[in-house]
Design a protein around this motif. Structure first.
Motif, PDB file in Angstrom:
ATOM      1  N   SER A  63     -42.445 111.181 -63.569  1.00 15.27           N
ATOM      2  CA  SER A  63     -43.609 111.404 -62.714  1.00 15.27           C
ATOM      3  C   SER A  63     -44.018 112.878 -62.620  1.00 15.27           C
ATOM      4  CB  SER A  63     -43.352 110.857 -61.316  1.00 15.27           C
ATOM      5  OG  SER A  63     -42.274 111.528 -60.710  1.00 15.27           O
ATOM      6  N   VAL A  64     -43.175 113.805 -63.045  1.00 18.66           N
ATOM      7  CA  VAL A  64     -43.519 115.220 -62.957  1.00 18.66           C
ATOM      8  C   VAL A  64     -43.670 115.874 -64.329  1.00 18.66           C
ATOM      9  CG1 VAL A  64     -42.272 115.354 -60.763  1.00 18.66           C
ATOM     10  CG2 VAL A  64     -41.175 116.200 -62.849  1.00 18.66           C
ATOM     11  N   LYS A  65     -43.382 115.163 -65.385  1.00 16.56           N
ATOM     12  CA  LYS A  65     -43.508 115.734 -66.722  1.00 16.56           C
ATOM     13  C   LYS A  65     -44.929 116.221 -66.961  1.00 16.56           C
ATOM     14  CE  LYS A  65     -39.842 113.198 -69.139  1.00 16.56           C
ATOM     15  NZ  LYS A  65     -39.543 112.165 -70.154  1.00 16.56           N
ATOM     16  N   GLY A  66     -45.036 117.430 -67.518  1.00 11.47           N
ATOM     17  CA  GLY A  66     -46.347 118.022 -67.772  1.00 11.47           C
ATOM     18  C   GLY A  66     -46.934 118.741 -66.576  1.00 11.47           C
ATOM     19  N   ARG A  67     -46.343 118.573 -65.392  1.00 14.53           N
ATOM     20  CA  ARG A  67     -46.845 119.248 -64.189  1.00 14.53           C
ATOM     21  C   ARG A  67     -45.833 120.247 -63.636  1.00 14.53           C
ATOM     22  NH1 ARG A  67     -47.782 116.502 -59.632  1.00 14.53           N
ATOM     23  NH2 ARG A  67     -46.188 114.892 -60.036  1.00 14.53           N
ATOM     24  N   PHE A  68     -44.567 119.931 -63.716  1.00 16.30           N
ATOM     25  CA  PHE A  68     -43.504 120.783 -63.169  1.00 16.30           C
ATOM     26  C   PHE A  68     -42.735 121.434 -64.315  1.00 16.30           C
ATOM     27  CE2 PHE A  68     -42.647 118.383 -58.898  1.00 16.30           C
ATOM     28  CZ  PHE A  68     -44.010 118.426 -58.617  1.00 16.30           C
ATOM     29  N   THR A  69     -42.269 122.655 -64.064  1.00 11.21           N
ATOM     30  CA  THR A  69     -41.444 123.364 -65.032  1.00 11.21           C
ATOM     31  C   THR A  69     -40.249 123.984 -64.319  1.00 11.21           C
ATOM     32  OG1 THR A  69     -43.381 123.906 -66.387  1.00 11.21           O
ATOM     33  CG2 THR A  69     -41.368 125.158 -66.788  1.00 11.21           C
ATOM     34  N   ILE A  70     -39.062 123.669 -64.807  1.00  8.39           N
ATOM     35  CA  ILE A  70     -37.850 124.274 -64.269  1.00  8.39           C
ATOM     36  C   ILE A  70     -37.426 125.413 -65.192  1.00  8.39           C
ATOM     37  CG2 ILE A  70     -36.302 122.650 -65.457  1.00  8.39           C
ATOM     38  CD1 ILE A  70     -34.463 122.803 -62.969  1.00  8.39           C
ATOM     39  N   SER A  71     -36.949 126.490 -64.593  1.00  9.05           N
ATOM     40  CA  SER A  71     -36.478 127.625 -65.376  1.00  9.05           C
ATOM     41  C   SER A  71     -35.362 128.319 -64.591  1.00  9.05           C
ATOM     42  CB  SER A  71     -37.611 128.604 -65.684  1.00  9.05           C
ATOM     43  OG  SER A  71     -38.155 129.127 -64.489  1.00  9.05           O
ATOM     44  N   ARG A  72     -34.658 129.192 -65.282  1.00 12.05           N
ATOM     45  CA  ARG A  72     -33.578 129.911 -64.608  1.00 12.05           C
ATOM     46  C   ARG A  72     -33.519 131.350 -65.099  1.00 12.05           C
ATOM     47  NH1 ARG A  72     -28.351 126.649 -65.731  1.00 12.05           N
ATOM     48  NH2 ARG A  72     -27.393 128.333 -64.511  1.00 12.05           N
TER      49      ARG A  72
END
Length: 123
Positions: A63-72
């Protein structure tokens, strides 16, 4: 275990953006897979995204693919969740979590948790 503190939540209109941050204590941050979960009122805590230790592989709930990005940023002991094109159904308390496993989607896989930050998306 690692101590986690989230920040960056707030109120935003549908279609807007927010960036959540999670600051971790300790000197072994780079050896943890970091995840974001969320929990809406009356619902179970659900997996949102995670980024592995090592190669930094990322994975997301559909449901969040293409809208949310996780990074570190291992130098800053911080993990981020960039949330774009927010929808009212994204409204929830968002939690940061850490695990020594390379991969995990279940809350049971994660042993360290932050206190959560509220994200509210208005329509």
């Amino acid at each position: 275990q690692v101590q986690l503190v989230e920040s960056g939540g707030g109120l935003v209109q549908a279609g807007g953006s927010l960036r959540l941050s999670c600051a971790a204590s300790g000197r072994t941050f780079s050896s943890y897979t970091m995840g974001w979960f969320r929990q809406a009122p009356g619902k179970e805590r659900e997996f949102v995204a995670a980024i592995s230790w090592g190669h930094g592989s990322t994975y997301y709930t559909n449901s969040v693919k293409g809208r949310f990005t996780i990074s570190r940023d291992n130098a800053k002991n911080t993990v981020y969740l960039q949330m774009n094109s927010l929808k009212p159904e994204d409204t929830a308390v968002y939690y940061c979590a850490a695990t020594s496993l390379l991969y995990g989607r279940s809350p049971d896989n994660f042993g360290s948790w932050g206190q959560g930050t509220q994200v509210t998306v208005s329509s």
